[in-house]
Every structure is written in C-alpha cells, then in structure tokens.
Design a protein around this motif. Structure first.
Motif, mmCIF file in Angstrom:
data_model
loop_
_atom_site.group_PDB
_atom_site.id
_atom_site.type_symbol
_atom_site.label_atom_id
_atom_site.label_comp_id
_atom_site.label_asym_id
_atom_site.label_seq_id
_atom_site.Cartn_x
_atom_site.Cartn_y
_atom_site.Cartn_z
ATOM 1 N N TYR A 96 -15.476 10.644 -24.560
ATOM 2 C CA TYR A 96 -16.367 9.728 -25.298
ATOM 3 C C TYR A 96 -17.429 10.443 -26.140
ATOM 4 O O TYR A 96 -18.016 9.849 -27.029
ATOM 5 C CB TYR A 96 -17.095 8.786 -24.329
ATOM 6 C CG TYR A 96 -16.202 7.777 -23.646
ATOM 7 C CD1 TYR A 96 -15.733 6.666 -24.349
ATOM 8 C CD2 TYR A 96 -15.833 7.928 -22.311
ATOM 9 C CE1 TYR A 96 -14.914 5.731 -23.715
ATOM 10 C CE2 TYR A 96 -15.017 6.998 -21.682
ATOM 11 C CZ TYR A 96 -14.565 5.896 -22.379
ATOM 12 O OH TYR A 96 -13.763 4.976 -21.775
ATOM 13 N N GLY A 97 -17.701 11.685 -25.834
ATOM 14 C CA GLY A 97 -18.801 12.397 -26.498
ATOM 15 C C GLY A 97 -18.486 12.740 -27.942
ATOM 16 O O GLY A 97 -17.389 12.492 -28.444
ATOM 17 N N SER A 98 -19.463 13.344 -28.606
ATOM 18 C CA SER A 98 -19.264 13.716 -30.005
ATOM 19 C C SER A 98 -19.297 15.228 -30.178
ATOM 20 O O SER A 98 -19.388 15.727 -31.293
ATOM 21 C CB SER A 98 -20.332 13.061 -30.870
ATOM 22 O OG SER A 98 -21.607 13.516 -30.467
ATOM 23 N N GLY A 99 -19.277 15.957 -29.045
ATOM 24 C CA GLY A 99 -19.231 17.419 -29.147
ATOM 25 C C GLY A 99 -20.543 18.021 -29.608
ATOM 26 O O GLY A 99 -20.572 19.077 -30.218
ATOM 27 N N HIS A 100 -21.648 17.348 -29.325
ATOM 28 C CA HIS A 100 -22.958 17.831 -29.782
ATOM 29 C C HIS A 100 -23.646 18.619 -28.660
ATOM 30 O O HIS A 100 -23.500 19.834 -28.584
ATOM 31 C CB HIS A 100 -23.786 16.624 -30.239
ATOM 32 C CG HIS A 100 -25.002 16.970 -31.044
ATOM 33 N ND1 HIS A 100 -26.053 17.661 -30.518
ATOM 34 C CD2 HIS A 100 -25.326 16.689 -32.332
ATOM 35 C CE1 HIS A 100 -26.979 17.817 -31.455
ATOM 36 N NE2 HIS A 100 -26.559 17.237 -32.563
ATOM 37 N N SER A 101 -24.342 17.936 -27.753
ATOM 38 C CA SER A 101 -25.092 18.614 -26.698
ATOM 39 C C SER A 101 -24.977 17.833 -25.394
ATOM 40 O O SER A 101 -25.161 16.611 -25.383
ATOM 41 C CB SER A 101 -26.576 18.708 -27.070
ATOM 42 O OG SER A 101 -26.719 19.391 -28.291
ATOM 43 N N ASP A 102 -24.664 18.531 -24.316
ATOM 44 C CA ASP A 102 -24.521 17.887 -23.012
ATOM 45 C C ASP A 102 -25.064 18.811 -21.938
ATOM 46 O O ASP A 102 -25.015 20.026 -22.082
ATOM 47 C CB ASP A 102 -23.040 17.568 -22.768
ATOM 48 C CG ASP A 102 -22.467 16.687 -23.870
ATOM 49 O OD1 ASP A 102 -22.809 15.501 -23.902
ATOM 50 O OD2 ASP A 102 -21.725 17.202 -24.725
ATOM 51 N N SER A 103 -25.564 18.209 -20.856
ATOM 52 C CA SER A 103 -26.234 19.015 -19.837
ATOM 53 C C SER A 103 -25.847 18.583 -18.420
ATOM 54 O O SER A 103 -25.603 17.400 -18.174
ATOM 55 C CB SER A 103 -27.755 18.873 -20.012
ATOM 56 O OG SER A 103 -28.443 19.683 -19.085
ATOM 57 N N ILE A 104 -25.762 19.547 -17.539
ATOM 58 C CA ILE A 104 -25.571 19.256 -16.115
ATOM 59 C C ILE A 104 -26.838 19.664 -15.373
ATOM 60 O O ILE A 104 -27.424 20.719 -15.666
ATOM 61 C CB ILE A 104 -24.338 20.012 -15.541
ATOM 62 C CG1 ILE A 104 -24.115 19.650 -14.063
ATOM 63 C CG2 ILE A 104 -24.460 21.531 -15.691
ATOM 64 C CD1 ILE A 104 -22.818 20.225 -13.467
ATOM 65 N N VAL A 105 -27.263 18.818 -14.432
ATOM 66 C CA VAL A 105 -28.369 19.194 -13.566
ATOM 67 C C VAL A 105 -27.797 19.384 -12.171
ATOM 68 O O VAL A 105 -27.248 18.439 -11.583
ATOM 69 C CB VAL A 105 -29.484 18.113 -13.557
ATOM 70 C CG1 VAL A 105 -30.662 18.562 -12.691
ATOM 71 C CG2 VAL A 105 -29.964 17.807 -14.978
ATOM 72 N N THR A 106 -27.854 20.599 -11.676
ATOM 73 C CA THR A 106 -27.299 20.905 -10.361
ATOM 74 C C THR A 106 -27.843 22.243 -9.864
ATOM 75 O O THR A 106 -28.211 23.098 -10.674
ATOM 76 C CB THR A 106 -25.748 20.965 -10.388
ATOM 77 O OG1 THR A 106 -25.271 21.108 -9.048
ATOM 78 C CG2 THR A 106 -25.230 22.151 -11.212
ATOM 79 N N GLU A 107 -27.887 22.391 -8.546
ATOM 80 C CA GLU A 107 -28.226 23.690 -7.963
ATOM 81 C C GLU A 107 -26.947 24.435 -7.570
ATOM 82 O O GLU A 107 -27.003 25.569 -7.093
ATOM 83 C CB GLU A 107 -29.133 23.516 -6.732
ATOM 84 C CG GLU A 107 -30.488 22.892 -7.046
ATOM 85 C CD GLU A 107 -31.305 23.724 -8.012
ATOM 86 O OE1 GLU A 107 -31.576 24.902 -7.702
ATOM 87 O OE2 GLU A 107 -31.642 23.204 -9.111
ATOM 88 N N ASP A 108 -25.799 23.794 -7.778
ATOM 89 C CA ASP A 108 -24.508 24.395 -7.427
ATOM 90 C C ASP A 108 -23.986 25.201 -8.619
ATOM 91 O O ASP A 108 -23.544 24.649 -9.625
ATOM 92 C CB ASP A 108 -23.542 23.241 -7.075
ATOM 93 C CG ASP A 108 -22.148 23.731 -6.703
ATOM 94 O OD1 ASP A 108 -21.737 24.820 -7.155
ATOM 95 O OD2 ASP A 108 -21.468 22.989 -5.967
ATOM 96 N N LYS A 109 -24.060 26.518 -8.476
ATOM 97 C CA LYS A 109 -23.705 27.389 -9.613
ATOM 98 C C LYS A 109 -22.246 27.244 -10.025
ATOM 99 O O LYS A 109 -21.906 27.369 -11.196
ATOM 100 C CB LYS A 109 -24.000 28.855 -9.260
ATOM 101 C CG LYS A 109 -25.485 29.142 -9.197
ATOM 102 C CD LYS A 109 -25.856 30.383 -9.999
ATOM 103 C CE LYS A 109 -27.352 30.416 -10.238
ATOM 104 N NZ LYS A 109 -27.976 31.694 -9.892
ATOM 105 N N GLY A 110 -21.374 27.017 -9.053
ATOM 106 C CA GLY A 110 -19.942 26.857 -9.350
ATOM 107 C C GLY A 110 -19.700 25.656 -10.252
ATOM 108 O O GLY A 110 -19.029 25.752 -11.281
ATOM 109 N N CYS A 111 -20.299 24.523 -9.854
ATOM 110 C CA CYS A 111 -20.197 23.305 -10.670
ATOM 111 C C CYS A 111 -20.768 23.539 -12.053
ATOM 112 O O CYS A 111 -20.213 23.093 -13.056
ATOM 113 C CB CYS A 111 -20.991 22.172 -10.034
ATOM 114 S SG CYS A 111 -20.042 21.270 -8.836
ATOM 115 N N ALA A 112 -21.917 24.226 -12.106
ATOM 116 C CA ALA A 112 -22.586 24.469 -13.385
ATOM 117 C C ALA A 112 -21.675 25.271 -14.303
ATOM 118 O O ALA A 112 -21.488 24.921 -15.472
ATOM 119 C CB ALA A 112 -23.900 25.201 -13.169
ATOM 120 N N GLU A 113 -21.059 26.326 -13.764
ATOM 121 C CA GLU A 113 -20.192 27.162 -14.604
ATOM 122 C C GLU A 113 -18.969 26.382 -15.078
ATOM 123 O O GLU A 113 -18.555 26.509 -16.226
ATOM 124 C CB GLU A 113 -19.767 28.435 -13.862
ATOM 125 C CG GLU A 113 -20.851 29.489 -13.813
ATOM 126 C CD GLU A 113 -21.448 29.833 -15.192
ATOM 127 O OE1 GLU A 113 -20.682 30.107 -16.126
ATOM 128 O OE2 GLU A 113 -22.688 29.782 -15.334
#
Lengths: 416, 416
Positions: free
Chosen positions: A335-352
């Motif tokens: 659904y996104g437009s390929g602009h900017s997206d962010s994850i908030v997490t303390e789990d480094k694996g998920c973040a990567e």
C-alpha cells in the motif's frame, strides 16, 4: 505553439554545452547577483504577485492555495537565503567517481557531468522558480521552467530577475528558459522534445505528476505521494513509540514525510491502542481503524480499503493491527508509496529485517519519518524527494542532478 | 491477454522482495546449476533451436539473421562460460555507498539495493535469454523476458532450463518470468505495468527501441545506436591516427562502438585524406565524403545530410572536413548518438577540451572507440550500453542494475 516550444528547447540544449564547462566561480557569481537582485526588485515582485493573488481571490481559491501563492518580504528574503545555501554547496560536476588503468595502459575516469537540459513543471509556489533555476544552474544544467498558470505574473517577474543576473555575467538568457504560456498544449509540446530535453521533473499534486508521466516521451523523475508508515513492534519501547507517533503525525501533517498509517503488532494492540488513541485525539487527529482496531476501541471510525493508500496530508490517521513484522512489511510494500517508513522496536533482528525488506527510499529504525529531506540528508538543498528507483531515490539534491561520462586517455591503443 | 500479463508482472513483483534478500551464495549456486543444466540439455536446446531455424529459412531470412538466431554446441558452451563470469562477479547489492552520523545521533547509510522488476525486451539472439536472466538474478532483480517471435522455441527451451535451476534451489519460477506470447499486444500490455515493473530494457534495432520508448509508461534504459566519431586533429600523430582509424572502422564493423564518421581538421586534410582514403579502400571500406573531401579526392561518393546521422554497422564510412576542434565537437554533439567518440591529437589542450565538451558516454583521447564495453570497463559482463544520461550511461553491468535506499538507525529521534 509546438514550433515555439521546440525552438526554445533547442536553444536550451545549445546553451547546455556552454553551461557544462562553466567554472564554479562564475556560477556562484551569477547566483550571488540573483540573490542581490531579488532583494532589489522586491517591490516589482510584490506588485506582480499581487496580480496573481487578486485573480486567485476572484476565483475563490482556498486560503491554503492563496498562502502557497503569496510572496511577501520575508519570503523573498527566504528565497535569497536559499541561494546563499546553494552558493555554499560543492559543485557536483567534475567529481572523479571511479578511476582505473586498464592493462593496455588506457586510463579510464568515470566523471560526473550535468544531465543537460531539465524541464521543471510545477504548480503554484513561486519560490520553486528560483530554487529550481538555482539548483539546475549550479549543477551545470540548462533548465526550462513551466510554472502553474495561477502564478504566471509572479513567475514572469522572477524570471526577469534571473535573466538580469545571467546577463550581468555575459551569459545567455536561454540557459534558464521560461515558458510564458499557460495552455496545456505548451506542456504537452514540451514533453515531446526528446532531442533537446534530458529529463522532466514535475513538482505538485499526484494528478499533475500522473498526467505528465502518461504524456511524457522524456524520462521523468517522479515525486509521487508520501504514504508513510510507522510500525510499532511488540518489542517497542512504548514511551519512544508515543513520541515518534506524535511527531510523525502532528508536527507538520501537510508534508510528504508525515505518517499516514500506523501499524501495530497484534500482541500489544489491546494494551497500547487505547493509549495511542487518547493521545492522538488530544492532538486533534481524526482516526480511522481496521476491523480489529474497531473491536478494541468502540466508536472508532472504520477505515475503508481506500484509506490504506491515501495520503491525507492532514490531521487524519489510519490504524491497522498486523500479525507480525512480516505482515507489516507486506502491508507497506503493497500500500505504501516507497517514501519513508519506520519500525519502533528494541528487537534488533526485527529491525534489520524491516530495514532490508521494506522497499522505500528511506527506512527508519526507532526514529520519526519526518527526517527525510535534503537538508537532513546532507544535500543542503533539494529539488524534491523522488519515489522512483531509477537514477535518484529519496531527496534530489545537486548530485542527483548530474549524470556521468567515461573519459579515456590513451597513447594510441587499438583493440585486438 | 492484459490480465494475464498483469498477473505475471504482479507475481514477479512479489518474488522480487524475496530475491532482494537472497544471499550471494544461493544466487551463485542457482547460476552454477543453470550452467550445468545448459550443458546437460544441449540436445534439447538444439532441437528447439532447429524449429526456429527452419521457420526462419522458410521465411527467407538473411544469413546474418540466421547466424544471430543459431545455437550450436560452441555457443551453448559460450553461454555457460558467461555464467561462470557472472558467478565470479561481486554481488552489487548491500554496498554502503555513503555513511554519515547526523548531529542528533541518527546514523544514515545509503545502501545499494536491487531495482525490483526488470522487463527485458529483445530480438532474435537466444543467448540474451540466459545473459539477461543471469545478470538480473545476480543483481537481485526479478526479470520478465520477452524475446523475439523468431526465437520463441529456443527461448522457451532456455527458460525451462532456468526454471529447473531455480527449482533445484527451492526458488519460485516466477523470479524469472517468460512471456510465451509473440503478439505485439503482449509487449504493449507489459509496458503499462507501472505498479509491478520498475524498468524496461530493450535490446535490438533502433525501431524496436523507438517503438518501446513511445509506448512505455515505464522508465526505459535505452540502447540506441552508436554513431561513433574519430576526429583527427591538425596536431595528430599520423601513424597513430591511421591505426586507430583502421581499428575503429574495420576490426568489427557490425558493432555499436565502431566508427561511422571520420572528422578531419581542414589544415591537414589535403595532406592526409588521400592516404586515409587509399588505406580504407584497401580494407574494402566504401567511403562517402563531404563537399570539401570530394574536392580533394576525385570520384569520392558524396555524403548526404542523412549520412551524418546514420549507423552503417558495415564497411561504410562518412568523412567530413571540419574547421577546428570546436567544429568537430559541435558536429558530434549535433549528429552523434552519445555513445563513443575519440580525438587523435598530441595537443593536450585540444584533447581536454574535446574530452570535456563532447557529450557522450565514452570520450577518448588517442585510442580507438572499440574499447567501450562492459568487460574492458571492468564490469565483467554487460546487459548493454546505455545512450541515456539518466541512471546508467555507457556499459550497463551489475552495479547499474541496482538502485539504493537510505537506512536510518536511531534511538528515538524526533524532529523539532
């Protein structure tokens, strides 16, 4: 009309060869003259702008529209200040990007060069006339400016100031061309000049960009919408999540890097959603939730399928509960437009995983999406934020307005 | 048809996310299986190719056409060897192109990524099926192959070998899609898939590329013609000039980096032209001269205006006498195709002016234009040579099949 536009494009192409070899010093001198002339001609500019404003008011344009169109002393000073920034930026040409000596002794240098001729097509903000002209000029490109018809008097007056600065330094006025026609046929003719124009950069609403892409025979660097997401993972620091959500949605909701959809991991939704909803409502945000969100929060307005691909540019937010990081990534890529997206997490694996798999120009971990812009990204100034993947992705600054060529120096080498 | 093509493109897009994160090792394993399977299935491939060849002969195609279409054991081994080269090349993804820490502590990394989905549209050479599939796959892109109808049996058989290699490593066959339709409507439908395809790369004659560019709603990396020039300056070393002229025109006249027009400084024309003409005629080259050349050499065929923008791809050469380096540069920028051009001179000032002002992908000093290719330029293998200035210019290798994105790692940063 077509002959006129073609001739104007041909002249621009001709001038682009001269521009490509102009020294950084001369270019900066021209920009400096332009900076001074803008201030000196303030009164003329305001008179011209007044004509556009009167017309806009007669047409009952919205106050937001009139605000975008308005010039005043402060805004003229802001345009002049933008020029100071551009003057200070490094010349993006003549950078040696790669260098190698081939076994037969040929010395090969990949060197940055201007693109050639850039057509800028934009809407009602008159400051784009100066910004675009200056960025294209500093990067050694000829530019053809086609502003919105609502700003024709302002743009004509601004272009006169540009021409004056060029002439002060004995440069031809055709380096910065201005299309003094408001008909759509002029734009259409411009978009067919494959022999003389190298790229078109449209700035404005989605409809403008779509229309140009469909008509254009020229390559387009697109600046489509910013449907930006924040995904709150189950392992998020909730205080951080709250701050990022408020910042990404409320700090400046009308810009392309503001959040439009909030995604929440299903295992924490029951706990955190009521808090998020309360906090966002306090800020005046209208919320639209997925089916599952509506089960948790009674009286929550239900989001439609269309909401997931809507750029509100306003204090409106869609909220969706997702199964896991995979589902969040899938939603964003779909659904996104390929602009900017962010994850908030303390789990480094998920973040990567999120950083690698989300297919957007800027992907964030534990930060607001609001940082995507040319200045933050070290480009000093930007002509826009590309949602394309070819050539330029994300903020388009001076470097992104260059191409490259290979210079090969030999001593008589021939091929076996 | 349109629904079918759309579905195929949608599947390719879906698979591109998986491909983007595939390890280099797995990708090389797949390519290695493909290499082995090509050899193992040689007989099947030759049987399929025979069908195409019989049809081509029935249609009275030229011998050059039939040569391009032909597979044999040596050519199958050459395809397998090309895969060995691609396996050995560095993975172009996950390269950190820029890295900076912003004052607020955000760490910003500009990292190379695949483009996503590449549509390859090509003509009769079946080896393009393997080369394009392998280059796109190694660079992490999904690819949609659309070959010429003349090679449909060969391409279908080659695609089956590719699918087998993908399946051996539990990868979905939709990573490398094959359009098993020969109708033009299929190509047209493909060129409208803006939601699922990131770029189209056409390979073939000028007409194919022109038709695709005109129809396409997708960005195109163009490989137009190579109208390459050698300019012999008044300060040229004449022995060197002769060798370069013969090499650039005669060593392989049918390729895009061969010379099509020879430019000569007017002050040396009378002296050197007779020698050049004799030498080129000895090599069987048909010559077409400008008016001034025809005055020097009696019986020289006169060139028409059209000759200056003609890519002969044959032992034919147009010759023009020019006033000076400026005039040579002007001629090249006006009539050339922005591919490869060379100056022969001992005058370093002239050489630098030529290198800087000729607006082509590869500009040479004292060397043959024949060096412009991916292998010489250190890319190992190429999918073509771009005459565009956007994104990729000159040889398009693995790196040019990538985009980039910004990965931004924070600790809760929000924008003021």
């Amino acid at each position: 009309m077509e002959t006129k536009i073609q001739e104007l494009a041909r002249q621009a192409k001709q001038s682009s060869y001269q521009l490509a070899t102009l020294s950084t010093e001369v270019k900066n001198d021209v920009l400096n003259s332009l900076r001074k002339n803008l201030i000196n001609h303030s009164e003329n500019l305001l008179v011209a702008n007044k004509k556009d404003l009167n017309y806009a008011k007669d047409q009952d344009q919205s106050s937001a529209f009139i605000d975008r169109l308005t010039l005043n002393h402060d805004r003229i000073i802001a345009m002049a200040d933008a020029l100071t920034t551009i003057i200070e930026l490094e010349d993006p040409n003549q950078r040696i990007l790669e260098s190698q000596t081939i076994s037969n002794g040929l010395i090969l240098e990949k060197t940055s060069t201007p693109l050639g001729v850039i057509a800028m097509i934009y809407e009602s903000r008159p400051n784009v006339t100066i910004d675009a002209a200056a960025l294209c000029f500093k990067s050694g490109n000829a530019v053809i400016l086609k502003g919105g018809k609502e700003a024709i008097h302002s743009n004509r007056a601004l272009h006169r100031v540009i021409v004056e600065a060029l002439k002060e330094h004995s440069l031809s006025e055709v380096c910065v061309q201005f299309i003094d026609h408001t008909e759509r046929a002029a734009t259409h003719a411009l978009l067919q000049q494959v022999d003389f124009i190298d790229v078109v950069i449209p700035r404005g609403g989605k409809n403008l960009i779509k229309a140009i892409t469909e008509q254009s025979q020229l390559p387009v660097i697109k600046h489509l919408d910013g449907i930006c997401h924040i995904y709150i993972d189950q392992a998020a620091d909730m205080d951080m999540a709250e701050q990022i959500i408020i910042n990404a949605k409320c700090q400046r909701p009308g810009v392309c890097n503001a959040m439009e959809t909030l995604l929440i991991h299903q295992d924490i939704a029951k706990k955190v959603l009521p808090r998020f909803v309360e906090m966002l409502k306090e800020q005046g945000v209208r919320l639209k939730g997925c089916e599952q969100s509506c089960k948790i929060i009674s009286n929550l307005e239900q989001a439609s399928e269309e909401d997931w691909s809507t750029e509100y540019l306003d204090l409106i937010l869609s909220i969706k509960i997702v199964k896991n990081t995979n589902a969040a990534i899938h939603h964003i890529n779909y659904y996104g437009s390929g602009h900017s997206d962010s994850i908030v997490t303390e789990d480094k694996g998920c973040a990567e995983q999120f950083l690698q798999q989300v297919d957007s120009a800027a992907v964030y971990h534990n930060a607001s999406t609001r940082f995507t812009d040319g200045e933050v990204f070290g480009k000093g100034a930007e002509i826009g934020i590309s949602t394309d993947k070819l050539h330029a992705r994300g903020p388009v600054g001076l470097k992104e307005l260059t191409s490259y060529k290979y210079l090969i120096r030999g001593t008589g080498q021939i091929r076996d």
